[in-house]
Design an enzyme around this catalytic site. Structure first.
Site, PDB file in Angstrom:
ATOM      1  N   PHE A 149       0.809  -1.225   0.000  1.00  6.88           N
ATOM      2  CA  PHE A 149       0.000   0.000   0.000  1.00  6.88           C
ATOM      3  C   PHE A 149       0.840   1.272   0.000  1.00  6.88           C
ATOM      4  CE2 PHE A 149       0.766  -0.310   4.602  1.00  6.88           C
ATOM      5  CZ  PHE A 149       1.010   1.014   4.913  1.00  6.88           C
ATOM      6  N   LYS A 173      -1.218  -6.905  -9.403  1.00  7.12           N
ATOM      7  CA  LYS A 173      -2.203  -7.012  -8.325  1.00  7.12           C
ATOM      8  C   LYS A 173      -1.798  -5.972  -7.284  1.00  7.12           C
ATOM      9  CE  LYS A 173      -3.113  -8.248  -4.667  1.00  7.12           C
ATOM     10  NZ  LYS A 173      -3.439  -7.217  -3.641  1.00  7.12           N
ATOM     11  N   GLU A 176      -4.971  -3.735  -2.258  1.00  2.48           N
ATOM     12  CA  GLU A 176      -6.412  -3.455  -2.273  1.00  2.48           C
ATOM     13  C   GLU A 176      -6.752  -2.196  -1.475  1.00  2.48           C
ATOM     14  OE1 GLU A 176      -4.697  -5.784  -0.843  1.00  2.48           O
ATOM     15  OE2 GLU A 176      -5.793  -6.921   0.697  1.00  2.48           O
ATOM     16  N   SER A 226       5.308  -7.048   3.192  1.00  2.00           N
ATOM     17  CA  SER A 226       5.859  -7.381   4.509  1.00  2.00           C
ATOM     18  C   SER A 226       6.633  -8.708   4.458  1.00  2.00           C
ATOM     19  CB  SER A 226       4.718  -7.480   5.519  1.00  2.00           C
ATOM     20  OG  SER A 226       3.811  -8.476   5.102  1.00  2.00           O
ATOM     21  N   CYS A 281       9.594   1.522   3.353  1.00  2.00           N
ATOM     22  CA  CYS A 281      10.496   0.399   3.634  1.00  2.00           C
ATOM     23  C   CYS A 281      11.927   0.884   3.843  1.00  2.00           C
ATOM     24  CB  CYS A 281      10.463  -0.605   2.496  1.00  2.00           C
ATOM     25  SG  CYS A 281      11.117   0.084   0.994  1.00  2.00           S
ATOM     26  N   GLU A 382       9.313  -4.655  12.964  1.00  2.00           N
ATOM     27  CA  GLU A 382       9.017  -3.498  12.106  1.00  2.00           C
ATOM     28  C   GLU A 382       7.715  -2.865  12.589  1.00  2.00           C
ATOM     29  OE1 GLU A 382       7.723  -4.194   7.995  1.00  2.00           O
ATOM     30  OE2 GLU A 382       8.894  -2.462   7.379  1.00  2.00           O
TER      31      GLU A 382
HETATM   32  P1  NAD Z   1       1.488  -6.727   2.896  1.00  2.00           P
HETATM   33  O1  NAD Z   1       2.532  -7.763   2.927  1.00  2.00           O
HETATM   34  O2  NAD Z   1       0.389  -6.776   3.872  1.00  2.00           O
HETATM   35  O3  NAD Z   1       0.771  -6.711   1.459  1.00  2.00           O
HETATM   36  C1  NAD Z   1       1.522  -6.664   0.270  1.00  2.00           C
HETATM   37  C2  NAD Z   1       0.709  -7.318  -0.848  1.00  2.00           C
HETATM   38  O4  NAD Z   1       0.493  -8.696  -0.528  1.00  2.00           O
HETATM   39  C3  NAD Z   1      -0.670  -6.702  -1.063  1.00  2.00           C
HETATM   40  O5  NAD Z   1      -0.923  -6.628  -2.448  1.00  2.00           O
HETATM   41  C4  NAD Z   1      -1.605  -7.689  -0.368  1.00  2.00           C
HETATM   42  O6  NAD Z   1      -2.872  -7.755  -0.992  1.00  2.00           O
HETATM   43  C5  NAD Z   1      -0.890  -9.002  -0.511  1.00  2.00           C
HETATM   44  N1  NAD Z   1      -1.112  -9.905   0.637  1.00  2.00           N
HETATM   45  C6  NAD Z   1      -1.356  -9.542   1.928  1.00  2.00           C
HETATM   46  N2  NAD Z   1      -1.441 -10.634   2.706  1.00  2.00           N
HETATM   47  C7  NAD Z   1      -1.257 -11.693   1.916  1.00  2.00           C
HETATM   48  C8  NAD Z   1      -1.222 -13.106   2.142  1.00  2.00           C
HETATM   49  N3  NAD Z   1      -1.411 -13.613   3.358  1.00  2.00           N
HETATM   50  N4  NAD Z   1      -0.986 -13.918   1.103  1.00  2.00           N
HETATM   51  C9  NAD Z   1      -0.787 -13.424  -0.137  1.00  2.00           C
HETATM   52  N5  NAD Z   1      -0.795 -12.084  -0.418  1.00  2.00           N
HETATM   53  C10 NAD Z   1      -1.032 -11.246   0.590  1.00  2.00           C
HETATM   54  O7  NAD Z   1       2.253  -5.316   2.950  1.00  2.00           O
HETATM   55  P2  NAD Z   1       1.638  -3.857   3.092  1.00  2.00           P
HETATM   56  O8  NAD Z   1       1.094  -3.682   4.459  1.00  2.00           O
HETATM   57  O9  NAD Z   1       0.752  -3.541   1.945  1.00  2.00           O
HETATM   58  O10 NAD Z   1       2.962  -2.969   2.902  1.00  2.00           O
HETATM   59  C11 NAD Z   1       3.834  -2.654   3.955  1.00  2.00           C
HETATM   60  C12 NAD Z   1       4.989  -3.606   4.023  1.00  2.00           C
HETATM   61  O11 NAD Z   1       5.687  -3.621   2.778  1.00  2.00           O
HETATM   62  C13 NAD Z   1       6.026  -3.209   5.055  1.00  2.00           C
HETATM   63  O12 NAD Z   1       6.457  -4.360   5.726  1.00  2.00           O
HETATM   64  C14 NAD Z   1       7.157  -2.611   4.227  1.00  2.00           C
HETATM   65  O13 NAD Z   1       8.436  -2.661   4.832  1.00  2.00           O
HETATM   66  C15 NAD Z   1       7.089  -3.447   3.016  1.00  2.00           C
HETATM   67  N6  NAD Z   1       7.722  -2.811   1.876  1.00  2.00           N
HETATM   68  C16 NAD Z   1       8.952  -3.272   1.478  1.00  2.00           C
HETATM   69  C17 NAD Z   1       9.596  -2.657   0.427  1.00  2.00           C
HETATM   70  C18 NAD Z   1      10.955  -3.130  -0.015  1.00  2.00           C
HETATM   71  O14 NAD Z   1      11.413  -2.648  -1.028  1.00  2.00           O
HETATM   72  N7  NAD Z   1      11.600  -4.048   0.680  1.00  2.00           N
HETATM   73  C19 NAD Z   1       9.007  -1.576  -0.227  1.00  2.00           C
HETATM   74  C20 NAD Z   1       7.749  -1.134   0.196  1.00  2.00           C
HETATM   75  C21 NAD Z   1       7.108  -1.756   1.261  1.00  2.00           C
END
Ligand code: NAD
Length: 475
Positions: A149, A173, A176, A226, A281, A382
Protein backbone atom coordinates in the site's frame (compact mmCIF):
# COMPACT_ATOMS: atom_id res chain seq x y z
CA UNK A 1 -18.82 5.74 -2.57
CA UNK A 2 -17.58 4.61 -5.97
CA UNK A 3 -17.11 1.03 -7.16
CA UNK A 4 -13.79 0.31 -8.85
CA UNK A 5 -12.99 -2.37 -11.42
CA UNK A 6 -10.30 -4.64 -12.82
CA UNK A 7 -8.48 -3.67 -16.05
CA UNK A 8 -8.28 -6.69 -18.34
CA UNK A 9 -7.60 -6.85 -22.08
CA UNK A 10 -7.64 -3.05 -22.21
CA UNK A 11 -11.13 -2.78 -20.71
CA UNK A 12 -12.64 -2.01 -17.33
CA UNK A 13 -14.11 -5.16 -15.86
CA UNK A 14 -16.54 -5.08 -12.94
CA UNK A 15 -15.57 -8.55 -11.70
CA UNK A 16 -17.79 -11.49 -10.88
CA UNK A 17 -16.58 -12.74 -7.50
CA UNK A 18 -19.00 -10.66 -5.46
CA UNK A 19 -16.15 -9.98 -3.01
CA UNK A 20 -15.02 -6.39 -2.39
CA UNK A 21 -12.37 -4.59 -0.36
CA UNK A 22 -12.88 -1.17 1.26
CA UNK A 23 -10.73 1.78 0.18
CA UNK A 24 -10.55 4.41 2.91
CA UNK A 25 -9.70 8.08 2.86
CA UNK A 26 -7.22 7.89 5.78
CA UNK A 27 -7.51 11.62 6.53
CA UNK A 28 -11.27 11.51 7.09
CA UNK A 29 -11.67 7.86 8.02
CA UNK A 30 -14.45 7.44 5.44
CA UNK A 31 -14.78 4.57 3.00
CA UNK A 32 -14.51 6.26 -0.39
CA UNK A 33 -14.58 3.28 -2.76
CA UNK A 34 -14.87 -0.46 -2.93
CA UNK A 35 -12.61 -2.57 -5.08
CA UNK A 36 -13.51 -5.98 -6.52
CA UNK A 37 -11.36 -8.87 -5.25
CA UNK A 38 -10.65 -11.38 -8.00
CA UNK A 39 -11.49 -15.05 -7.56
CA UNK A 40 -9.36 -17.96 -8.79
CA UNK A 41 -11.47 -18.26 -11.95
CA UNK A 42 -11.07 -14.55 -12.71
CA UNK A 43 -7.31 -14.97 -12.18
CA UNK A 44 -7.32 -17.86 -14.66
CA UNK A 45 -9.16 -15.69 -17.22
CA UNK A 46 -6.71 -12.80 -16.78
CA UNK A 47 -3.72 -15.13 -17.16
CA UNK A 48 -5.28 -16.53 -20.35
CA UNK A 49 -5.62 -12.97 -21.72
CA UNK A 50 -1.97 -12.21 -20.92
CA UNK A 51 -0.84 -15.52 -22.45
CA UNK A 52 -2.73 -14.76 -25.66
CA UNK A 53 -1.15 -11.30 -25.90
CA UNK A 54 2.36 -12.63 -25.28
CA UNK A 55 3.56 -13.97 -28.68
CA UNK A 56 2.80 -10.78 -30.62
CA UNK A 57 4.26 -8.55 -27.92
CA UNK A 58 7.41 -10.67 -27.58
CA UNK A 59 7.83 -10.41 -31.36
CA UNK A 60 7.40 -6.61 -31.34
CA UNK A 61 10.86 -5.06 -31.92
CA UNK A 62 12.36 -3.59 -28.74
CA UNK A 63 12.62 -0.24 -30.52
CA UNK A 64 8.85 -0.22 -31.11
CA UNK A 65 8.27 -1.16 -27.46
CA UNK A 66 10.60 1.63 -26.43
CA UNK A 67 8.62 4.22 -28.42
CA UNK A 68 5.45 3.26 -26.52
CA UNK A 69 7.38 3.63 -23.26
CA UNK A 70 8.52 7.12 -24.29
CA UNK A 71 4.89 8.10 -24.86
CA UNK A 72 3.92 6.53 -21.52
CA UNK A 73 6.57 8.59 -19.75
CA UNK A 74 5.22 11.79 -21.33
CA UNK A 75 1.67 10.89 -20.29
CA UNK A 76 2.81 10.19 -16.72
CA UNK A 77 4.36 13.64 -16.57
CA UNK A 78 1.27 15.27 -18.07
CA UNK A 79 -1.00 13.47 -15.60
CA UNK A 80 1.29 13.84 -12.57
CA UNK A 81 -1.12 16.05 -10.59
CA UNK A 82 -4.00 13.65 -11.15
CA UNK A 83 -1.89 10.65 -10.08
CA UNK A 84 -0.63 12.51 -7.00
CA UNK A 85 -4.23 13.33 -6.00
CA UNK A 86 -5.13 9.63 -6.23
CA UNK A 87 -2.14 8.69 -4.07
CA UNK A 88 -2.93 11.33 -1.45
CA UNK A 89 -6.64 10.45 -1.37
CA UNK A 90 -6.11 6.72 -0.80
CA UNK A 91 -2.73 6.54 0.99
CA UNK A 92 -2.88 9.82 2.93
CA UNK A 93 0.76 10.89 2.47
CA UNK A 94 1.45 14.57 1.81
CA UNK A 95 1.43 15.68 -1.83
CA UNK A 96 5.16 16.50 -1.85
CA UNK A 97 6.01 12.91 -0.79
CA UNK A 98 3.61 11.56 -3.39
CA UNK A 99 5.26 13.69 -6.10
CA UNK A 100 8.74 12.49 -5.12
CA UNK A 101 7.69 8.85 -5.26
CA UNK A 102 6.00 9.30 -8.64
CA UNK A 103 9.20 10.85 -9.98
CA UNK A 104 11.18 7.80 -8.77
CA UNK A 105 8.68 5.61 -10.63
CA UNK A 106 8.90 7.64 -13.84
CA UNK A 107 12.68 7.19 -13.71
CA UNK A 108 12.17 3.44 -14.11
CA UNK A 109 10.14 4.13 -17.26
CA UNK A 110 13.04 6.32 -18.50
CA UNK A 111 15.43 3.44 -17.84
CA UNK A 112 13.10 1.02 -19.65
CA UNK A 113 13.04 3.35 -22.70
CA UNK A 114 16.64 2.21 -23.29
CA UNK A 115 15.51 -1.39 -23.78
CA UNK A 116 17.06 -1.89 -27.27
CA UNK A 117 20.45 -1.26 -25.70
CA UNK A 118 19.69 -3.17 -22.50
CA UNK A 119 18.76 -6.37 -24.35
CA UNK A 120 21.91 -6.53 -26.47
CA UNK A 121 23.59 -9.91 -26.11
CA UNK A 122 27.20 -11.07 -26.32
CA UNK A 123 29.11 -12.50 -29.27
CA UNK A 124 32.36 -14.44 -29.45
CA UNK A 125 33.88 -15.04 -32.86
CA UNK A 126 35.80 -18.26 -33.47
CA UNK A 127 35.31 -20.02 -30.12
CA UNK A 128 36.63 -22.95 -32.14
CA UNK A 129 37.80 -22.95 -35.75
CA UNK A 130 34.89 -21.75 -37.83
CA UNK A 131 32.50 -21.73 -34.89
CA UNK A 132 31.01 -18.59 -33.37
CA UNK A 133 29.01 -18.40 -30.15
CA UNK A 134 26.50 -15.85 -28.88
CA UNK A 135 24.08 -15.29 -26.07
CA UNK A 136 20.87 -13.34 -25.94
CA UNK A 137 18.06 -12.70 -23.49
CA UNK A 138 14.45 -13.51 -24.26
CA UNK A 139 11.22 -12.73 -22.39
CA UNK A 140 9.64 -15.25 -20.05
CA UNK A 141 5.90 -14.97 -20.77
CA UNK A 142 3.30 -13.82 -18.24
CA UNK A 143 4.85 -12.01 -15.28
CA UNK A 144 2.99 -10.95 -12.12
CA UNK A 145 3.53 -8.01 -9.76
CA UNK A 146 2.08 -7.88 -6.24
CA UNK A 147 2.54 -4.53 -4.54
CA UNK A 148 2.14 -2.95 -1.07
CA UNK A 149 0.00 0.00 0.00
CA UNK A 150 2.78 2.42 0.79
CA UNK A 151 3.86 3.39 -2.73
CA UNK A 152 0.76 3.21 -4.96
CA UNK A 153 2.64 4.42 -8.08
CA UNK A 154 6.35 3.85 -7.49
CA UNK A 155 6.42 0.15 -6.60
CA UNK A 156 4.16 -0.92 -9.51
CA UNK A 157 6.38 1.25 -11.76
CA UNK A 158 9.47 -0.59 -10.43
CA UNK A 159 8.01 -3.71 -12.06
CA UNK A 160 5.71 -3.61 -15.08
CA UNK A 161 7.47 -1.05 -17.34
CA UNK A 162 10.65 -3.12 -17.31
CA UNK A 163 8.92 -6.50 -17.59
CA UNK A 164 6.89 -5.23 -20.54
CA UNK A 165 9.91 -3.53 -22.16
CA UNK A 166 11.62 -6.95 -22.07
CA UNK A 167 8.74 -8.42 -24.11
CA UNK A 168 6.67 -10.02 -21.34
CA UNK A 169 3.00 -9.51 -20.63
CA UNK A 170 1.99 -8.60 -17.10
CA UNK A 171 -0.66 -8.90 -14.41
CA UNK A 172 -0.44 -6.33 -11.63
CA UNK A 173 -2.20 -7.01 -8.33
CA UNK A 174 -1.91 -3.68 -6.47
CA UNK A 175 -2.66 -3.31 -2.78
CA UNK A 176 -6.41 -3.46 -2.27
CA UNK A 177 -6.01 -0.44 0.03
CA UNK A 178 -4.79 1.88 -2.79
CA UNK A 179 -5.92 0.51 -6.17
CA UNK A 180 -6.96 3.66 -8.07
CA UNK A 181 -3.53 4.97 -9.00
CA UNK A 182 -2.47 1.60 -10.46
CA UNK A 183 -5.68 1.41 -12.49
CA UNK A 184 -4.99 4.86 -13.92
CA UNK A 185 -1.41 3.85 -14.79
CA UNK A 186 -2.86 0.99 -16.84
CA UNK A 187 -5.14 3.31 -18.79
CA UNK A 188 -2.32 5.75 -19.48
CA UNK A 189 -0.08 2.96 -20.79
CA UNK A 190 -2.91 1.87 -23.09
CA UNK A 191 -3.31 5.48 -24.27
CA UNK A 192 0.43 5.47 -25.04
CA UNK A 193 -0.18 2.64 -27.52
CA UNK A 194 0.30 -0.52 -25.46
CA UNK A 195 -1.68 -3.35 -27.09
CA UNK A 196 -4.64 -4.71 -25.12
CA UNK A 197 -3.83 -7.62 -22.85
CA UNK A 198 -0.13 -6.76 -22.38
CA UNK A 199 -0.82 -5.09 -19.01
CA UNK A 200 -3.73 -6.31 -16.92
CA UNK A 201 -4.63 -5.13 -13.44
CA UNK A 202 -6.58 -7.22 -10.96
CA UNK A 203 -8.09 -6.00 -7.73
CA UNK A 204 -7.49 -8.65 -5.12
CA UNK A 205 -6.31 -9.92 -1.77
CA UNK A 206 -4.52 -12.99 -0.40
CA UNK A 207 -6.91 -15.35 -2.20
CA UNK A 208 -6.15 -13.64 -5.52
CA UNK A 209 -2.40 -13.77 -4.85
CA UNK A 210 -2.47 -17.48 -4.04
CA UNK A 211 -4.36 -18.19 -7.27
CA UNK A 212 -1.74 -16.24 -9.24
CA UNK A 213 1.10 -18.12 -7.51
CA UNK A 214 -0.40 -21.48 -8.37
CA UNK A 215 -1.37 -20.72 -11.98
CA UNK A 216 0.85 -22.64 -14.42
CA UNK A 217 0.63 -19.83 -17.01
CA UNK A 218 2.52 -17.43 -14.72
CA UNK A 219 6.30 -17.57 -15.24
CA UNK A 220 7.66 -14.97 -12.82
CA UNK A 221 6.46 -13.12 -9.74
CA UNK A 222 7.73 -9.82 -8.35
CA UNK A 223 6.50 -9.09 -4.83
CA UNK A 224 7.00 -6.16 -2.48
CA UNK A 225 5.40 -6.13 0.96
CA UNK A 226 5.86 -7.38 4.51
CA UNK A 227 8.36 -10.12 5.41
CA UNK A 228 5.85 -12.87 6.37
CA UNK A 229 3.98 -12.45 3.08
CA UNK A 230 7.25 -12.12 1.09
CA UNK A 231 8.42 -15.42 2.58
CA UNK A 232 5.11 -17.07 1.69
CA UNK A 233 5.11 -15.68 -1.88
CA UNK A 234 8.71 -16.79 -2.39
CA UNK A 235 8.23 -20.33 -1.12
CA UNK A 236 4.76 -20.90 -2.61
CA UNK A 237 5.67 -19.33 -5.97
CA UNK A 238 8.97 -21.28 -6.15
CA UNK A 239 7.16 -24.50 -5.24
CA UNK A 240 5.00 -23.89 -8.32
CA UNK A 241 8.06 -23.52 -10.51
CA UNK A 242 8.12 -19.77 -10.87
CA UNK A 243 11.00 -17.36 -10.75
CA UNK A 244 10.32 -15.14 -7.70
CA UNK A 245 11.79 -11.95 -6.29
CA UNK A 246 10.10 -11.04 -3.00
CA UNK A 247 11.09 -7.90 -1.13
CA UNK A 248 10.05 -7.81 2.51
CA UNK A 249 9.97 -5.54 5.52
CA UNK A 250 12.73 -3.56 7.16
CA UNK A 251 14.16 -2.10 10.34
CA UNK A 252 16.71 0.35 9.01
CA UNK A 253 19.41 1.65 11.33
CA UNK A 254 21.24 4.95 11.04
CA UNK A 255 24.45 5.18 13.03
CA UNK A 256 25.35 8.66 14.26
CA UNK A 257 29.03 8.96 15.21
CA UNK A 258 30.08 11.64 17.73
CA UNK A 259 32.00 13.49 14.98
CA UNK A 260 28.91 13.79 12.72
CA UNK A 261 27.42 17.14 11.80
CA UNK A 262 24.54 16.86 14.30
CA UNK A 263 22.27 19.38 12.59
CA UNK A 264 22.66 17.54 9.31
CA UNK A 265 22.02 14.21 11.04
CA UNK A 266 18.88 15.51 12.76
CA UNK A 267 17.51 17.01 9.52
CA UNK A 268 18.11 13.66 7.85
CA UNK A 269 16.47 11.72 10.69
CA UNK A 270 13.37 13.90 10.65
CA UNK A 271 12.80 13.17 6.97
CA UNK A 272 13.82 9.53 7.16
CA UNK A 273 11.88 8.58 10.30
CA UNK A 274 8.73 10.69 10.00
CA UNK A 275 8.40 11.26 6.23
CA UNK A 276 5.31 9.47 4.89
CA UNK A 277 4.48 8.86 8.59
CA UNK A 278 7.23 6.23 8.70
CA UNK A 279 5.35 4.05 6.19
CA UNK A 280 8.39 3.52 3.99
CA UNK A 281 10.50 0.40 3.63
CA UNK A 282 13.57 2.64 3.65
CA UNK A 283 12.45 4.66 6.68
CA UNK A 284 15.01 4.93 9.47
CA UNK A 285 13.45 3.26 12.51
CA UNK A 286 16.55 3.12 14.73
CA UNK A 287 19.09 5.87 15.41
CA UNK A 288 22.20 4.19 16.81
CA UNK A 289 23.89 6.94 18.79
CA UNK A 290 27.57 6.37 19.47
CA UNK A 291 29.04 7.87 22.66
CA UNK A 292 28.16 11.53 23.15
CA UNK A 293 25.98 11.61 20.02
CA UNK A 294 22.95 10.39 22.02
CA UNK A 295 22.48 13.50 24.14
CA UNK A 296 23.19 15.82 21.21
CA UNK A 297 20.60 14.03 19.08
CA UNK A 298 17.99 13.86 21.81
CA UNK A 299 18.24 17.57 22.60
CA UNK A 300 17.73 18.51 18.94
CA UNK A 301 15.16 15.87 18.02
CA UNK A 302 12.65 16.42 20.84
CA UNK A 303 11.44 19.90 19.79
CA UNK A 304 11.44 18.96 16.12
CA UNK A 305 9.26 15.88 16.71
CA UNK A 306 6.96 17.79 19.07
CA UNK A 307 6.41 20.44 16.41
CA UNK A 308 5.73 18.15 13.43
CA UNK A 309 2.69 19.55 11.64
CA UNK A 310 0.18 16.75 11.29
CA UNK A 311 -2.62 17.14 8.75
CA UNK A 312 -4.35 16.00 5.61
CA UNK A 313 -1.98 15.10 2.78
CA UNK A 314 -3.73 17.60 0.50
CA UNK A 315 -3.00 20.52 2.86
CA UNK A 316 0.27 22.14 1.71
CA UNK A 317 1.06 23.09 5.33
CA UNK A 318 1.05 19.46 6.54
CA UNK A 319 4.38 17.78 7.19
CA UNK A 320 2.96 14.37 8.04
CA UNK A 321 -0.31 12.69 7.05
CA UNK A 322 -2.34 9.91 8.66
CA UNK A 323 -1.60 6.18 8.75
CA UNK A 324 -3.26 3.86 6.26
CA UNK A 325 -6.06 2.40 8.42
CA UNK A 326 -7.47 2.71 11.93
CA UNK A 327 -6.26 -0.84 12.58
CA UNK A 328 -2.70 0.06 11.59
CA UNK A 329 -2.79 3.27 13.67
CA UNK A 330 -3.89 1.22 16.70
CA UNK A 331 -1.17 -1.36 16.02
CA UNK A 332 1.52 1.36 15.95
CA UNK A 333 0.10 2.91 19.13
CA UNK A 334 0.24 -0.59 20.66
CA UNK A 335 3.99 -0.69 19.95
CA UNK A 336 4.36 2.61 21.83
CA UNK A 337 2.53 1.04 24.78
CA UNK A 338 4.84 -1.98 24.66
CA UNK A 339 7.97 0.21 24.50
CA UNK A 340 6.88 1.93 27.71
CA UNK A 341 6.04 -1.39 29.36
CA UNK A 342 9.45 -2.80 28.43
CA UNK A 343 11.31 0.12 29.98
CA UNK A 344 12.26 2.44 27.09
CA UNK A 345 12.02 6.17 27.75
CA UNK A 346 9.25 7.84 25.71
CA UNK A 347 10.49 11.36 24.95
CA UNK A 348 7.65 12.39 22.61
CA UNK A 349 4.23 10.73 22.69
CA UNK A 350 2.08 11.12 19.56
CA UNK A 351 -0.77 8.92 20.75
CA UNK A 352 -4.30 10.22 21.21
CA UNK A 353 -4.03 13.06 18.67
CA UNK A 354 -7.27 14.53 17.37
CA UNK A 355 -7.28 17.03 14.54
CA UNK A 356 -10.03 19.57 14.14
CA UNK A 357 -12.09 18.70 11.08
CA UNK A 358 -10.40 15.29 10.82
CA UNK A 359 -11.56 13.71 14.08
CA UNK A 360 -12.14 10.34 12.38
CA UNK A 361 -8.84 10.30 10.47
CA UNK A 362 -6.15 7.73 11.22
CA UNK A 363 -3.64 10.17 12.70
CA UNK A 364 -0.81 9.45 15.10
CA UNK A 365 1.74 12.09 16.03
CA UNK A 366 5.49 11.54 15.89
CA UNK A 367 6.86 9.37 18.72
CA UNK A 368 10.45 9.29 19.96
CA UNK A 369 12.03 6.76 22.32
CA UNK A 370 15.45 6.79 24.00
CA UNK A 371 17.26 3.95 25.79
CA UNK A 372 15.82 1.30 23.48
CA UNK A 373 17.55 -2.10 23.51
CA UNK A 374 17.50 -5.30 21.47
CA UNK A 375 14.93 -7.67 22.95
CA UNK A 376 12.29 -4.93 23.18
CA UNK A 377 9.52 -5.37 20.61
CA UNK A 378 9.93 -1.77 19.44
CA UNK A 379 13.51 -2.67 18.48
CA UNK A 380 13.07 -6.18 17.18
CA UNK A 381 9.96 -5.73 15.02
CA UNK A 382 9.02 -3.50 12.11
CA UNK A 383 6.54 -0.88 13.37
CA UNK A 384 5.93 0.92 10.05
CA UNK A 385 4.82 4.16 11.67
CA UNK A 386 6.21 7.49 12.92
CA UNK A 387 8.22 6.00 15.79
CA UNK A 388 11.98 6.53 16.06
CA UNK A 389 14.04 4.58 18.59
CA UNK A 390 17.38 5.85 19.90
CA UNK A 391 19.73 3.03 20.88
CA UNK A 392 22.93 3.97 22.70
CA UNK A 393 26.31 2.29 22.16
CA UNK A 394 29.81 3.15 23.32
CA UNK A 395 31.66 2.68 20.07
CA UNK A 396 31.48 2.02 16.34
CA UNK A 397 32.06 -1.70 16.83
CA UNK A 398 28.97 -1.97 19.03
CA UNK A 399 26.96 0.02 16.47
CA UNK A 400 27.82 -2.15 13.50
CA UNK A 401 27.22 -5.29 15.55
CA UNK A 402 23.64 -4.08 16.08
CA UNK A 403 23.11 -3.38 12.37
CA UNK A 404 24.44 -6.76 11.38
CA UNK A 405 22.65 -8.79 14.06
CA UNK A 406 19.19 -7.53 13.11
CA UNK A 407 17.23 -10.03 11.00
CA UNK A 408 16.26 -7.32 8.49
CA UNK A 409 18.83 -5.77 6.18
CA UNK A 410 17.13 -3.43 3.75
CA UNK A 411 19.06 -0.17 4.20
CA UNK A 412 21.65 1.09 6.69
CA UNK A 413 23.28 4.50 7.03
CA UNK A 414 26.05 6.21 8.91
CA UNK A 415 26.63 9.87 9.62
CA UNK A 416 30.29 10.67 10.25
CA UNK A 417 33.06 12.94 9.04
CA UNK A 418 35.65 10.18 9.38
CA UNK A 419 36.44 8.71 5.97
CA UNK A 420 37.97 5.56 7.40
CA UNK A 421 34.92 4.76 9.53
CA UNK A 422 32.69 5.43 6.50
CA UNK A 423 34.73 3.09 4.35
CA UNK A 424 34.71 0.26 6.90
CA UNK A 425 30.95 0.69 7.37
CA UNK A 426 30.23 0.60 3.62
CA UNK A 427 32.12 -2.65 3.36
CA UNK A 428 30.96 -4.37 6.55
CA UNK A 429 27.28 -3.37 6.86
CA UNK A 430 25.01 -6.38 6.31
CA UNK A 431 22.36 -4.50 4.35
CA UNK A 432 21.52 -4.31 0.67
CA UNK A 433 21.68 -0.51 0.44
CA UNK A 434 24.12 1.61 2.40
CA UNK A 435 24.27 5.39 2.88
CA UNK A 436 27.18 7.54 3.97
CA UNK A 437 25.71 10.83 5.23
CA UNK A 438 22.61 9.85 3.22
CA UNK A 439 19.83 8.54 5.45
CA UNK A 440 17.70 6.89 2.75
CA UNK A 441 20.09 5.26 0.27
CA UNK A 442 17.61 4.39 -2.48
CA UNK A 443 19.35 3.36 -5.70
CA UNK A 444 18.36 5.20 -8.86
CA UNK A 445 16.42 3.32 -11.55
CA UNK A 446 19.59 2.42 -13.49
CA UNK A 447 20.95 0.59 -10.44
CA UNK A 448 19.07 -2.24 -8.72
CA UNK A 449 17.05 -2.03 -5.48
CA UNK A 450 16.93 -4.75 -2.86
CA UNK A 451 17.79 -5.62 0.71
CA UNK A 452 19.53 -8.53 2.39
CA UNK A 453 18.53 -11.10 5.01
CA UNK A 454 14.76 -11.07 5.72
CA UNK A 455 14.27 -7.97 3.62
CA UNK A 456 14.53 -9.93 0.37
CA UNK A 457 13.91 -13.49 -0.79
CA UNK A 458 15.21 -14.47 -4.22
CA UNK A 459 18.48 -13.87 -6.03
CA UNK A 460 17.76 -10.82 -8.11
CA UNK A 461 16.90 -7.29 -7.01
CA UNK A 462 14.31 -4.96 -8.53
CA UNK A 463 14.85 -2.70 -11.60
CA UNK A 464 18.23 -1.69 -13.02
CA UNK A 465 20.47 -4.42 -14.49
CA UNK A 466 19.17 -7.14 -12.16
CA UNK A 467 15.61 -6.26 -13.21
CA UNK A 468 16.52 -6.98 -16.84
CA UNK A 469 17.99 -10.32 -15.79
CA UNK A 470 14.92 -11.15 -13.75
CA UNK A 471 12.47 -10.51 -16.59
CA UNK A 472 14.46 -12.38 -19.26
CA UNK A 473 15.97 -15.82 -19.73
CA UNK A 474 19.40 -16.39 -21.15
CA UNK A 475 19.79 -18.31 -24.37
P1 NAD B 1 1.49 -6.73 2.90
O1 NAD B 1 2.53 -7.76 2.93
O2 NAD B 1 0.39 -6.78 3.87
O3 NAD B 1 0.77 -6.71 1.46
C1 NAD B 1 1.52 -6.66 0.27
C2 NAD B 1 0.71 -7.32 -0.85
O4 NAD B 1 0.49 -8.70 -0.53
C3 NAD B 1 -0.67 -6.70 -1.06
O5 NAD B 1 -0.92 -6.63 -2.45
C4 NAD B 1 -1.60 -7.69 -0.37
O6 NAD B 1 -2.87 -7.76 -0.99
C5 NAD B 1 -0.89 -9.00 -0.51
N1 NAD B 1 -1.11 -9.91 0.64
C6 NAD B 1 -1.36 -9.54 1.93
N2 NAD B 1 -1.44 -10.63 2.71
C7 NAD B 1 -1.26 -11.69 1.92
C8 NAD B 1 -1.22 -13.11 2.14
N3 NAD B 1 -1.41 -13.61 3.36
N4 NAD B 1 -0.99 -13.92 1.10
C9 NAD B 1 -0.79 -13.42 -0.14
N5 NAD B 1 -0.79 -12.08 -0.42
C10 NAD B 1 -1.03 -11.25 0.59
O7 NAD B 1 2.25 -5.32 2.95
P2 NAD B 1 1.64 -3.86 3.09
O8 NAD B 1 1.09 -3.68 4.46
O9 NAD B 1 0.75 -3.54 1.95
O10 NAD B 1 2.96 -2.97 2.90
C11 NAD B 1 3.83 -2.65 3.96
C12 NAD B 1 4.99 -3.61 4.02
O11 NAD B 1 5.69 -3.62 2.78
C13 NAD B 1 6.03 -3.21 5.05
O12 NAD B 1 6.46 -4.36 5.73
C14 NAD B 1 7.16 -2.61 4.23
O13 NAD B 1 8.44 -2.66 4.83
C15 NAD B 1 7.09 -3.45 3.02
N6 NAD B 1 7.72 -2.81 1.88
C16 NAD B 1 8.95 -3.27 1.48
C17 NAD B 1 9.60 -2.66 0.43
C18 NAD B 1 10.96 -3.13 -0.01
O14 NAD B 1 11.41 -2.65 -1.03
N7 NAD B 1 11.60 -4.05 0.68
C19 NAD B 1 9.01 -1.58 -0.23
C20 NAD B 1 7.75 -1.13 0.20
C21 NAD B 1 7.11 -1.76 1.26
Amino acid sequence: MSTLHHFIAGRRDAGTSGRFGSVFNPATGEIQARVPLASASEVADAVAVAETAFPAWAATPPLARSRILFRFKTLLEQHADELISLIVAEHGKIAEDARGSLTRGIEVVEFACGIPHLLKGEFSENVSSGVDSWSLRQPLGVCVGITPFNFPAMVPLWMFPLAIACGNTFILKPSEKVPSCALRLGELFQEAGLPDGVLNILGGDAETVDALLANPGVKAVSFVGSTPVARHVYSWGSAHGKRVQALGGAKNHMIVMPDADMDQAVDALMGAAYGSAGERCMAVAVAVAVGGAADALRERLVPRVQNLRLGSGSDPLSEMGPLITAQHRDRVAGYVDSGLAEGAELLVDGRGMSLQGYEHGFFLGGCLFDHVRPGMRIYDEEIFGPVLCIVRTNDFKGAITLVNAHPCGNGAAIFTRDGDVARVFASAAAAGMVGINVAIPVPMAFHSFGGWKQSRFGDLAIHGPEGIQFYTQLK
